[in-house]
Structures are given as C-alpha cells and as structure tokens.
Design a protein around this motif. Structure first.
Motif, PDB file in Angstrom:
ATOM      1  N   MET A  27       0.866  -1.179   0.000  1.00  0.00           N
ATOM      2  CA  MET A  27       0.000   0.000   0.000  1.00  0.00           C
ATOM      3  C   MET A  27       0.904   1.231   0.000  1.00  0.00           C
ATOM      4  SD  MET A  27      -2.784  -1.422   2.730  1.00  0.00           S
ATOM      5  CE  MET A  27      -1.472  -2.226   3.665  1.00  0.00           C
ATOM      6  N   VAL A  28       1.016   1.861  -1.152  1.00  0.00           N
ATOM      7  CA  VAL A  28       1.895   3.012  -1.311  1.00  0.00           C
ATOM      8  C   VAL A  28       1.056   4.272  -1.093  1.00  0.00           C
ATOM      9  CG1 VAL A  28       3.563   4.174  -2.787  1.00  0.00           C
ATOM     10  CG2 VAL A  28       3.258   1.689  -2.965  1.00  0.00           C
ATOM     11  N   ILE A  29       1.482   5.084  -0.141  1.00  0.00           N
ATOM     12  CA  ILE A  29       0.683   6.224   0.299  1.00  0.00           C
ATOM     13  C   ILE A  29       1.474   7.512   0.135  1.00  0.00           C
ATOM     14  CG2 ILE A  29      -0.456   7.277   2.304  1.00  0.00           C
ATOM     15  CD1 ILE A  29      -0.905   4.355   3.287  1.00  0.00           C
ATOM     16  N   ARG A  30       0.864   8.482  -0.491  1.00  0.00           N
ATOM     17  CA  ARG A  30       1.501   9.796  -0.573  1.00  0.00           C
ATOM     18  C   ARG A  30       1.394  10.480   0.789  1.00  0.00           C
ATOM     19  NH1 ARG A  30      -0.211  15.324  -3.702  1.00  0.00           N
ATOM     20  NH2 ARG A  30       1.805  16.377  -3.458  1.00  0.00           N
ATOM     21  N   HIS A  31       2.419  11.233   1.141  1.00  0.00           N
ATOM     22  CA  HIS A  31       2.446  11.946   2.416  1.00  0.00           C
ATOM     23  C   HIS A  31       1.271  12.902   2.556  1.00  0.00           C
ATOM     24  CE1 HIS A  31       3.613  15.715   0.467  1.00  0.00           C
ATOM     25  NE2 HIS A  31       4.423  14.997  -0.295  1.00  0.00           N
ATOM     26  N   GLY A  32       1.037  13.356   3.785  1.00  0.00           N
ATOM     27  CA  GLY A  32      -0.013  14.330   4.045  1.00  0.00           C
ATOM     28  C   GLY A  32       0.329  15.714   3.527  1.00  0.00           C
ATOM     29  N   GLU A  50      -1.131  21.243   9.722  1.00  0.00           N
ATOM     30  CA  GLU A  50      -2.092  20.608  10.619  1.00  0.00           C
ATOM     31  C   GLU A  50      -3.085  19.738   9.847  1.00  0.00           C
ATOM     32  OE1 GLU A  50      -3.793  19.102  13.773  1.00  0.00           O
ATOM     33  OE2 GLU A  50      -1.978  20.320  13.799  1.00  0.00           O
ATOM     34  N   THR A  51      -3.500  20.186   8.669  1.00  0.00           N
ATOM     35  CA  THR A  51      -4.392  19.360   7.853  1.00  0.00           C
ATOM     36  C   THR A  51      -3.704  18.063   7.460  1.00  0.00           C
ATOM     37  OG1 THR A  51      -5.576  21.278   6.974  1.00  0.00           O
ATOM     38  CG2 THR A  51      -5.683  19.253   5.682  1.00  0.00           C
ATOM     39  N   GLY A  52      -2.422  18.144   7.115  1.00  0.00           N
ATOM     40  CA  GLY A  52      -1.667  16.952   6.752  1.00  0.00           C
ATOM     41  C   GLY A  52      -1.585  15.941   7.891  1.00  0.00           C
ATOM     42  N   ARG A  53      -1.460  16.441   9.113  1.00  0.00           N
ATOM     43  CA  ARG A  53      -1.415  15.534  10.274  1.00  0.00           C
ATOM     44  C   ARG A  53      -2.772  14.863  10.481  1.00  0.00           C
ATOM     45  NH1 ARG A  53       1.408  20.211  12.116  1.00  0.00           N
ATOM     46  NH2 ARG A  53       3.675  19.816  12.028  1.00  0.00           N
ATOM     47  N   GLN A  54      -3.835  15.616  10.294  1.00  0.00           N
ATOM     48  CA  GLN A  54      -5.172  15.030  10.405  1.00  0.00           C
ATOM     49  C   GLN A  54      -5.381  13.961   9.327  1.00  0.00           C
ATOM     50  OE1 GLN A  54      -8.130  18.149  10.344  1.00  0.00           O
ATOM     51  NE2 GLN A  54      -7.145  19.292  11.994  1.00  0.00           N
ATOM     52  N   GLN A  55      -4.908  14.250   8.121  1.00  0.00           N
ATOM     53  CA  GLN A  55      -5.024  13.278   7.029  1.00  0.00           C
ATOM     54  C   GLN A  55      -4.252  11.987   7.356  1.00  0.00           C
ATOM     55  OE1 GLN A  55      -3.395  15.644   3.875  1.00  0.00           O
ATOM     56  NE2 GLN A  55      -5.366  16.529   3.285  1.00  0.00           N
ATOM     57  N   ALA A  56      -3.038  12.151   7.879  1.00  0.00           N
ATOM     58  CA  ALA A  56      -2.207  10.988   8.200  1.00  0.00           C
ATOM     59  C   ALA A  56      -2.831  10.149   9.303  1.00  0.00           C
ATOM     60  CB  ALA A  56      -0.812  11.452   8.603  1.00  0.00           C
ATOM     61  N   THR A  57      -3.394  10.814  10.301  1.00  0.00           N
ATOM     62  CA  THR A  57      -4.075  10.089  11.375  1.00  0.00           C
ATOM     63  C   THR A  57      -5.269   9.328  10.826  1.00  0.00           C
ATOM     64  OG1 THR A  57      -3.368  11.700  13.048  1.00  0.00           O
ATOM     65  CG2 THR A  57      -5.290  10.342  13.567  1.00  0.00           C
ATOM     66  N   ALA A  58      -6.011   9.964   9.925  1.00  0.00           N
ATOM     67  CA  ALA A  58      -7.202   9.326   9.353  1.00  0.00           C
ATOM     68  C   ALA A  58      -6.843   8.100   8.523  1.00  0.00           C
ATOM     69  CB  ALA A  58      -7.968  10.331   8.498  1.00  0.00           C
ATOM     70  N   VAL A  59      -5.804   8.194   7.702  1.00  0.00           N
ATOM     71  CA  VAL A  59      -5.440   7.037   6.885  1.00  0.00           C
ATOM     72  C   VAL A  59      -4.886   5.928   7.778  1.00  0.00           C
ATOM     73  CG1 VAL A  59      -3.057   7.705   6.283  1.00  0.00           C
ATOM     74  CG2 VAL A  59      -4.394   6.307   4.716  1.00  0.00           C
ATOM     75  N   ARG A 108       8.050  15.107   5.763  1.00  0.00           N
ATOM     76  CA  ARG A 108       6.617  15.044   5.467  1.00  0.00           C
ATOM     77  C   ARG A 108       6.139  13.614   5.279  1.00  0.00           C
ATOM     78  NH1 ARG A 108       9.457  17.244   1.208  1.00  0.00           N
ATOM     79  NH2 ARG A 108       9.114  16.491  -0.930  1.00  0.00           N
ATOM     80  N   ALA A 109       6.992  12.753   4.752  1.00  0.00           N
ATOM     81  CA  ALA A 109       6.638  11.345   4.606  1.00  0.00           C
ATOM     82  C   ALA A 109       6.831  10.590   5.921  1.00  0.00           C
ATOM     83  CB  ALA A 109       7.479  10.703   3.511  1.00  0.00           C
ATOM     84  N   PHE A 110       7.953  10.850   6.600  1.00  0.00           N
ATOM     85  CA  PHE A 110       8.273  10.115   7.824  1.00  0.00           C
ATOM     86  C   PHE A 110       7.252  10.405   8.923  1.00  0.00           C
ATOM     87  CE2 PHE A 110      11.090   9.351  11.620  1.00  0.00           C
ATOM     88  CZ  PHE A 110      11.175   7.982  11.455  1.00  0.00           C
ATOM     89  N   GLU A 111       6.813  11.662   9.036  1.00  0.00           N
ATOM     90  CA  GLU A 111       5.785  11.988  10.020  1.00  0.00           C
ATOM     91  C   GLU A 111       4.465  11.311   9.670  1.00  0.00           C
ATOM     92  OE1 GLU A 111       3.716  15.795  12.321  1.00  0.00           O
ATOM     93  OE2 GLU A 111       5.113  16.165  10.662  1.00  0.00           O
ATOM     94  N   THR A 112       4.118  11.297   8.395  1.00  0.00           N
ATOM     95  CA  THR A 112       2.915  10.578   7.959  1.00  0.00           C
ATOM     96  C   THR A 112       3.010   9.112   8.340  1.00  0.00           C
ATOM     97  OG1 THR A 112       2.623  12.086   6.068  1.00  0.00           O
ATOM     98  CG2 THR A 112       1.503   9.949   5.955  1.00  0.00           C
ATOM     99  N   ALA A 113       4.160   8.504   8.070  1.00  0.00           N
ATOM    100  CA  ALA A 113       4.365   7.086   8.373  1.00  0.00           C
ATOM    101  C   ALA A 113       4.267   6.808   9.865  1.00  0.00           C
ATOM    102  CB  ALA A 113       5.713   6.635   7.832  1.00  0.00           C
ATOM    103  N   ASN A 114       4.806   7.700  10.684  1.00  0.00           N
ATOM    104  CA  ASN A 114       4.762   7.485  12.135  1.00  0.00           C
ATOM    105  C   ASN A 114       3.350   7.615  12.689  1.00  0.00           C
ATOM    106  OD1 ASN A 114       7.390   6.909  13.534  1.00  0.00           O
ATOM    107  ND2 ASN A 114       8.047   8.628  12.270  1.00  0.00           N
ATOM    108  N   LEU A 115       2.550   8.502  12.127  1.00  0.00           N
ATOM    109  CA  LEU A 115       1.158   8.599  12.559  1.00  0.00           C
ATOM    110  C   LEU A 115       0.375   7.352  12.143  1.00  0.00           C
ATOM    111  CD1 LEU A 115       0.576  12.383  11.824  1.00  0.00           C
ATOM    112  CD2 LEU A 115       0.521  11.283  14.070  1.00  0.00           C
ATOM    113  N   ILE A 116       0.702   6.809  10.981  1.00  0.00           N
ATOM    114  CA  ILE A 116       0.093   5.539  10.559  1.00  0.00           C
ATOM    115  C   ILE A 116       0.526   4.426  11.499  1.00  0.00           C
ATOM    116  CG2 ILE A 116       0.082   3.772   8.743  1.00  0.00           C
ATOM    117  CD1 ILE A 116       0.349   6.076   6.706  1.00  0.00           C
ATOM    118  N   ALA A 117       1.809   4.387  11.832  1.00  0.00           N
ATOM    119  CA  ALA A 117       2.340   3.344  12.704  1.00  0.00           C
ATOM    120  C   ALA A 117       1.687   3.379  14.087  1.00  0.00           C
ATOM    121  CB  ALA A 117       3.852   3.496  12.836  1.00  0.00           C
ATOM    122  N   THR A 118       1.467   4.567  14.620  1.00  0.00           N
ATOM    123  CA  THR A 118       0.808   4.702  15.922  1.00  0.00           C
ATOM    124  C   THR A 118      -0.589   4.105  15.892  1.00  0.00           C
ATOM    125  OG1 THR A 118       2.065   6.703  16.459  1.00  0.00           O
ATOM    126  CG2 THR A 118      -0.004   6.367  17.633  1.00  0.00           C
TER     127      THR A 118
END
Length: 243
Positions: free
Chosen positions: A31-36, A56-65, A85-95
């Motif tokens: 599952m290849v995901i573009r950053h928030g 902040e919108t990007g963080r909300q998007q990452a949490t949602a995905v 921008r990618a690593f933070e997205t990935a870490n929110l997904i990981a959480t």
C-alpha cells in the motif's frame, strides 16, 4: 469532488497479468501512500528533496489514513521516505496500527528538482528558465540544473526500492509512504500505456508485485478516509500546478 468520487475502480489492472498474482500468497500487497498535506502543497511550490513538514491538515489526514488501515488487516511493516513530510505521515500511521517501527528508505524520496526546489511553477519559468525547460523535457536522461535527478535516475531508484521490499515481504501487507513523483513512476511501471494519475495527499494506492517484474496496480487514489477532512483537489501528476 467528493472523496468517494475520486476512487479508482477497486480492481484496476493495467498490465494484463492479474491472474498470475490474483490468488495465493507468494506476492506482497504494498500500500503506497503519498504523504499528508504541507504548506508548500497549498502554495504550489516545488518541494523535491527539501525537508518540508506536514501542516495541521496533513497531520489530520495521516491520522485518518492510519485509523483506516488499522481496520483493514494486519500490516507487517511500514517503510517511508526519510523526508519529514513522509516520515511523520508514516509514524502517525504506525501509531494507529499498533506502534510498528517505521523503516526509513531513501529510495522512496521525492525526485531532486535541483534549482527549482522552493519555487512556484510560474516563478520557476522566469527565475530558472533552463531548469524549468529541463523539467518539461521528455528526455529520460535529462538531469536538472542544480543537482536535480533525471527521470531515469528516479525510476531506477524507486523501482529497485519497491522490488527489494517485495522480496522481503512475500504474502504480507506492507505500507510504503512516499511522494507524488515516486507514485507517478511506480504507476508508469505497472501501467505503461495509461495516462498519468492525479495522486492526492494520503491517497491509498495498492500494488501487487510478483517475481519482481510482474506489477499490478490493483487500486488507487483512494481517499475515502478523508470524507470528514479537508484536502487539496489538485494532486501530483494531474495538474499543471502539482508539485
């Protein structure tokens, strides 16, 4: 445009080889995901390899995905570009998915755009005309002034990266968080005869890889998890302003 209307058909097969990977467990589902979203996405600036953070919108998007993926089956590993921008997205997904450790892989980095990085397209055309002309060139070996990569260099880097991931995770579901330019390259590998796709922030794009060279783009540009969250209607690859 609603989130649901931006979805590509769930069984979109582009290379005609779907039967060889449609059953069994000898291939990974990646599952290849573009950053928030970032503020530079909003401004339409070329980001390239500059280390821009999520807004902040990007963080909300990452949490949602992340919450969405946590409900869709076990994830064995999460890979990410090493850019913020990618690593933070990935870490929110990981959480959201149980605290998996994110594996940084520079092979998932965005294309280095050289002198164009940080500029908006309309400014780039006048400030760095040679670099902008090189960006628009159809020559795959055309490097960009200022240390920018050619299309061929990006292709070699990210295709090799996904192949390596596929070898390590046969029969598993894996997440790879990356950038719009990389997604365009992966899509071109799986669907060489198709038009470019507009890859939106935190869109979910599913690839099946069999034996390294058998690529299927099973589904893509799925942002159904953003129904309650704002998102940019422009996306990498589908708009002149996408960056």
């Amino acid at each position: 445009m609603s989130a649901s209307s931006s979805r590509v058909a769930a069984e979109m097969v582009c290379n005609g080889d779907a039967q060889s990977v449609s059953t069994g467990v000898n291939y990974p589902e990646i599952m290849v995901i573009r950053h928030g979203e970032t503020d530079w996405n909003v401004d339409g600036r070329f980001q390239g390899t500059l280390d821009v953070e999520l807004n902040e919108t990007g963080r909300q998007q990452a949490t949602a995905v992340g919450e969405r993926l946590s409900k869709e089956g076990k994830i064995s590993a999460i890979y990410s570009s090493d850019l913020k921008r990618a690593f933070e997205t990935a870490n929110l997904i990981a959480t959201a998915c149980g605290g998996l450790e994110v594996i940084k892989d520079p092979g998932l980095r965005e294309r280095n755009l050289g002198d164009l990085q940080g500029l908006q397209p309309h400014a780039a055309a006048s400030v760095c005309p040679e670099a902008y002309k090189a960006l628009l060139s159809q020559k795959t070996d055309q490097e960009l002034p200022g240390g920018g990569e050619s299309i061929a260099q990006v292709y070699q880097r990210c295709i090799t990266c996904l192949r390596n991931i596929s070898v390590k995770h046969k029969g598993q579901r894996v997440v790879a968080v990356t950038h719009g330019g990389v997604l365009q390259t992966l899509h071109a590998q799986a669907c060489p005869n198709n038009q470019p796709v507009k890859f939106l922030n935190t869109s979910v794009n599913i690839f099946h890889l069999s034996d390294g060279d058998n690529w299927v783009f099973k589904s893509g540009v799925d942002i159904s998890h953003l129904n309650q969250i704002d998102y940019l209607r422009t996306g990498y690859g589908g708009d002149r302003s996408s960056c």
